[in-house]
Scaffold this motif. Structure first.
Motif, PDB file in Angstrom:
ATOM      1  N   MET A  93       0.852  -1.080  -0.025  1.00  0.00           N
ATOM      2  CA  MET A  93       0.022   0.230  -0.008  1.00  0.00           C
ATOM      3  C   MET A  93       0.781   1.038  -0.031  1.00  0.00           C
ATOM      4  SD  MET A  93      -2.809  -1.277   2.784  1.00  0.00           S
ATOM      5  CE  MET A  93      -1.805  -1.343   4.096  1.00  0.00           C
ATOM      6  N   PHE A  94       0.701   1.942  -1.109  1.00  0.00           N
ATOM      7  CA  PHE A  94       1.598   3.256  -1.129  1.00  0.00           C
ATOM      8  C   PHE A  94       0.747   4.446  -0.627  1.00  0.00           C
ATOM      9  CE2 PHE A  94       3.065   0.370  -4.319  1.00  0.00           C
ATOM     10  CZ  PHE A  94       4.472   0.650  -4.148  1.00  0.00           C
ATOM     11  N   ARG A  95       1.285   5.323  -0.255  1.00  0.00           N
ATOM     12  CA  ARG A  95       0.699   6.500   0.415  1.00  0.00           C
ATOM     13  C   ARG A  95       1.379   7.886  -0.194  1.00  0.00           C
ATOM     14  NH1 ARG A  95      -1.247   5.108   6.764  1.00  0.00           N
ATOM     15  NH2 ARG A  95      -2.664   3.390   6.187  1.00  0.00           N
ATOM     16  N   GLY A  96       0.681   8.904  -0.401  1.00  0.00           N
ATOM     17  CA  GLY A  96       1.528  10.384  -0.781  1.00  0.00           C
ATOM     18  C   GLY A  96       2.482   9.962  -1.665  1.00  0.00           C
ATOM     19  N   ARG A  97       3.681  10.652  -1.171  1.00  0.00           N
ATOM     20  CA  ARG A  97       4.663  10.475  -2.173  1.00  0.00           C
ATOM     21  C   ARG A  97       5.250   9.036  -2.489  1.00  0.00           C
ATOM     22  NH1 ARG A  97       8.398  15.718  -0.281  1.00  0.00           N
ATOM     23  NH2 ARG A  97       6.965  17.234  -0.715  1.00  0.00           N
ATOM     24  N   GLU A  98       4.928   7.984  -1.705  1.00  0.00           N
ATOM     25  CA  GLU A  98       5.493   6.842  -2.128  1.00  0.00           C
ATOM     26  C   GLU A  98       4.966   6.261  -3.466  1.00  0.00           C
ATOM     27  OE1 GLU A  98       5.462   5.268   2.653  1.00  0.00           O
ATOM     28  OE2 GLU A  98       3.777   4.672   1.391  1.00  0.00           O
ATOM     29  N   GLN A  99       3.953   6.861  -3.842  1.00  0.00           N
ATOM     30  CA  GLN A  99       3.259   6.398  -5.171  1.00  0.00           C
ATOM     31  C   GLN A  99       4.415   6.582  -6.253  1.00  0.00           C
ATOM     32  OE1 GLN A  99      -0.926   7.412  -5.670  1.00  0.00           O
ATOM     33  NE2 GLN A  99      -0.783   8.433  -3.582  1.00  0.00           N
ATOM     34  N   HIS A 100       5.288   7.626  -6.175  1.00  0.00           N
ATOM     35  CA  HIS A 100       6.042   7.747  -7.058  1.00  0.00           C
ATOM     36  C   HIS A 100       7.258   7.051  -6.996  1.00  0.00           C
ATOM     37  CE1 HIS A 100       3.466  11.225  -8.042  1.00  0.00           C
ATOM     38  NE2 HIS A 100       3.939  12.047  -7.019  1.00  0.00           N
ATOM     39  N   ARG A 101       7.168   6.104  -6.076  1.00  0.00           N
ATOM     40  CA  ARG A 101       8.609   5.284  -5.974  1.00  0.00           C
ATOM     41  C   ARG A 101       8.191   3.755  -5.789  1.00  0.00           C
ATOM     42  NH1 ARG A 101      13.068   6.574  -1.949  1.00  0.00           N
ATOM     43  NH2 ARG A 101      14.058   5.291  -3.675  1.00  0.00           N
ATOM     44  N   PRO A 102       7.567   3.095  -6.996  1.00  0.00           N
ATOM     45  CA  PRO A 102       7.084   1.828  -7.241  1.00  0.00           C
ATOM     46  C   PRO A 102       8.005   0.834  -7.069  1.00  0.00           C
ATOM     47  CG  PRO A 102       7.023   2.847  -9.287  1.00  0.00           C
ATOM     48  CD  PRO A 102       7.174   4.154  -8.347  1.00  0.00           C
ATOM     49  N   GLU A 103       9.301   1.401  -7.029  1.00  0.00           N
ATOM     50  CA  GLU A 103      10.386   0.299  -7.068  1.00  0.00           C
ATOM     51  C   GLU A 103      10.700  -0.172  -5.773  1.00  0.00           C
ATOM     52  OE1 GLU A 103      12.177   4.470  -6.580  1.00  0.00           O
ATOM     53  OE2 GLU A 103      10.826   3.518  -7.925  1.00  0.00           O
ATOM     54  N   LEU A 104      10.294   0.490  -4.625  1.00  0.00           N
ATOM     55  CA  LEU A 104      10.203   0.349  -3.335  1.00  0.00           C
ATOM     56  C   LEU A 104       9.391  -0.929  -3.099  1.00  0.00           C
ATOM     57  CD1 LEU A 104      10.191   3.805  -1.488  1.00  0.00           C
ATOM     58  CD2 LEU A 104      12.225   2.170  -1.791  1.00  0.00           C
ATOM     59  N   GLY A 105       8.036  -0.781  -3.604  1.00  0.00           N
ATOM     60  CA  GLY A 105       7.221  -2.164  -3.364  1.00  0.00           C
ATOM     61  C   GLY A 105       7.691  -3.079  -4.104  1.00  0.00           C
ATOM     62  N   TYR A 106       8.179  -3.173  -5.447  1.00  0.00           N
ATOM     63  CA  TYR A 106       8.481  -4.147  -6.152  1.00  0.00           C
ATOM     64  C   TYR A 106       9.867  -5.015  -5.308  1.00  0.00           C
ATOM     65  CZ  TYR A 106      10.409  -6.765 -10.004  1.00  0.00           C
ATOM     66  OH  TYR A 106      10.902  -7.861 -10.760  1.00  0.00           O
ATOM     67  N   ARG A 107      10.846  -4.139  -4.966  1.00  0.00           N
ATOM     68  CA  ARG A 107      11.746  -4.671  -4.212  1.00  0.00           C
ATOM     69  C   ARG A 107      11.402  -5.454  -2.884  1.00  0.00           C
ATOM     70  NH1 ARG A 107      15.372  -0.026  -5.478  1.00  0.00           N
ATOM     71  NH2 ARG A 107      14.773   0.982  -3.423  1.00  0.00           N
ATOM     72  N   LEU A 108      10.243  -4.949  -2.388  1.00  0.00           N
ATOM     73  CA  LEU A 108       9.801  -5.699  -1.051  1.00  0.00           C
ATOM     74  C   LEU A 108       9.225  -6.929  -1.565  1.00  0.00           C
ATOM     75  CD1 LEU A 108       9.328  -5.632   2.060  1.00  0.00           C
ATOM     76  CD2 LEU A 108       7.289  -4.175   1.490  1.00  0.00           C
ATOM     77  N   LEU A 109       8.495  -7.101  -2.597  1.00  0.00           N
ATOM     78  CA  LEU A 109       7.558  -8.024  -2.817  1.00  0.00           C
ATOM     79  C   LEU A 109       8.768  -9.249  -3.394  1.00  0.00           C
ATOM     80  CD1 LEU A 109       4.810  -6.747  -5.042  1.00  0.00           C
ATOM     81  CD2 LEU A 109       4.719  -7.839  -2.788  1.00  0.00           C
ATOM     82  N   GLN A 110       9.829  -8.817  -4.090  1.00  0.00           N
ATOM     83  CA  GLN A 110      10.775  -9.703  -4.463  1.00  0.00           C
ATOM     84  C   GLN A 110      11.712 -10.317  -3.335  1.00  0.00           C
ATOM     85  OE1 GLN A 110      11.008 -11.002  -7.707  1.00  0.00           O
ATOM     86  NE2 GLN A 110       9.322  -9.844  -7.869  1.00  0.00           N
ATOM     87  N   ARG A 111      11.834  -9.476  -2.324  1.00  0.00           N
ATOM     88  CA  ARG A 111      12.603  -9.975  -0.969  1.00  0.00           C
ATOM     89  C   ARG A 111      11.629 -11.072  -0.147  1.00  0.00           C
ATOM     90  NH1 ARG A 111      13.136  -6.219   4.248  1.00  0.00           N
ATOM     91  NH2 ARG A 111      13.857  -7.693   5.643  1.00  0.00           N
ATOM     92  N   LEU A 112      10.347 -10.832  -0.193  1.00  0.00           N
ATOM     93  CA  LEU A 112       9.547 -11.779   0.323  1.00  0.00           C
ATOM     94  C   LEU A 112       9.422 -12.926  -0.342  1.00  0.00           C
ATOM     95  CD1 LEU A 112       7.449 -12.124   2.638  1.00  0.00           C
ATOM     96  CD2 LEU A 112       5.713 -11.195   1.409  1.00  0.00           C
ATOM     97  N   ALA A 113       9.271 -12.984  -1.576  1.00  0.00           N
ATOM     98  CA  ALA A 113       9.244 -14.199  -2.395  1.00  0.00           C
ATOM     99  C   ALA A 113      10.502 -14.884  -2.137  1.00  0.00           C
ATOM    100  CB  ALA A 113       9.061 -13.793  -3.823  1.00  0.00           C
ATOM    101  N   ALA A 114      11.654 -14.224  -2.268  1.00  0.00           N
ATOM    102  CA  ALA A 114      12.882 -14.938  -1.948  1.00  0.00           C
ATOM    103  C   ALA A 114      13.077 -15.644  -0.563  1.00  0.00           C
ATOM    104  CB  ALA A 114      14.303 -14.175  -2.176  1.00  0.00           C
ATOM    105  N   ASP A 115      12.231 -14.827   0.527  1.00  0.00           N
ATOM    106  CA  ASP A 115      12.405 -15.475   1.725  1.00  0.00           C
ATOM    107  C   ASP A 115      11.653 -16.628   1.942  1.00  0.00           C
ATOM    108  OD1 ASP A 115      14.228 -13.611   2.519  1.00  0.00           O
ATOM    109  OD2 ASP A 115      12.600 -12.299   3.394  1.00  0.00           O
ATOM    110  N   VAL A 116      10.408 -16.959   1.218  1.00  0.00           N
ATOM    111  CA  VAL A 116       9.730 -18.155   1.189  1.00  0.00           C
ATOM    112  C   VAL A 116       9.907 -18.875   0.023  1.00  0.00           C
ATOM    113  CG1 VAL A 116       8.027 -16.724   2.865  1.00  0.00           C
ATOM    114  CG2 VAL A 116       7.675 -16.608   0.437  1.00  0.00           C
ATOM    115  N   GLU A 117      10.648 -18.911  -0.676  1.00  0.00           N
ATOM    116  CA  GLU A 117      10.772 -19.539  -2.197  1.00  0.00           C
ATOM    117  C   GLU A 117      10.708 -21.129  -1.557  1.00  0.00           C
ATOM    118  OE1 GLU A 117      14.443 -18.755  -4.169  1.00  0.00           O
ATOM    119  OE2 GLU A 117      15.497 -19.051  -2.475  1.00  0.00           O
TER     120      GLU A 117
END
Length: 225
Positions: A117-141
């Motif tokens: 979930m992005f709020r405010g200026r976070e919407q202009h940095r989607p790479e933060l969410g993408y990296r977090l999703l990839q990190r979680l996927a790697a942790d539970v692979e």
């Protein structure tokens, strides 16, 4: 299915009880063969020309079909999609907690929809969410895989993780673990009880014998006991 006298056609393509092709015969002859073999004449393909009928034990056939259907329903499980929501700048403690829930869901054989979930200026940095999703996927692979890649959906970014194991397999493993845990607890309890009993018996064996109670010298010897 139409059976025996309910089959009202002049001729049928007959199949023997072992699957052998008998050929096209009159319905009277097919019924006679069924009676001689102590079997039923069952219409298995009513839309064929002529209809296809087979010699079989219809009662046994219905029983086996019902058993297979019951077993299929028993093994059938509904796929459940759990959802876990995270923020792009989540701290380590919250991340570990959320990841623990995802691990539990995947172990149970459920799919997990991860939402950033992005709020405010976070919407202009989607790479933060993408990296977090990839990190979680790697942790539970070892428990799940990326079934649906990360994609932006308005203020949110979503990804779906699928479990490696089927729901039925996961449930069977959970049940086996519960049985094993109960057996271990029962064994530990029996061992503790045996240890307490052995300790009590050893204490009783080494305890000094009680001294006989002597009559007090202050008691008047003429007084009745």
């Amino acid at each position: 299915m139409r059976v025996n006298d309910r089959i009202r056609v002049p001729e049928v393509r007959l199949v023997g009880p072992g699957g052998e092709q008998v050929g096209i015969v009159r319905i009277e002859d097919a019924l006679r063969l069924a009676a001689e073999a102590d079997l039923d004449l069952v219409e298995v393909a009513p839309t064929a020309r002529p209809p296809v009928c087979r010699l079989m034990d219809y009662g046994k056939f219905k029983y086996e079909t019902a058993q297979k259907a019951r077993e299929s329903r028993r093994n059938q499980t509904n796929t459940i999609i759990k959802e876990m929501k995270l923020r792009p700048k989540i701290d380590q403690h919250d991340y570990d907690t959320k990841k623990g829930h995802v691990v539990r869901f995947l172990k149970a054989g459920d799919k997990v929809k991860i939402t950033i979930m992005f709020r405010g200026r976070e919407q202009h940095r989607p790479e933060l969410g993408y990296r977090l999703l990839q990190r979680l996927a790697a942790d539970v692979e070892d428990l799940g895989f990326i079934e649906s890649n990360a994609r932006q959906d308005g203020r949110n970014m979503t990804m779906v993780l699928g479990p490696h194991k089927k729901k039925s397999e996961a449930q069977a493993e959970v049940k086996a673990e519960k049985v094993k845990s109960m057996a271990e607890k029962s064994a530990e309890k029996e061992a503790e009880e045996a240890e307490v009993k052995a300790h009590r018996e050893a204490h009783q064996a080494t305890a000094a014998p009680k001294k006989p109670r002597r009559r007090s010298e202050n008691i008047d010897p003429d007084m009745e006991a």
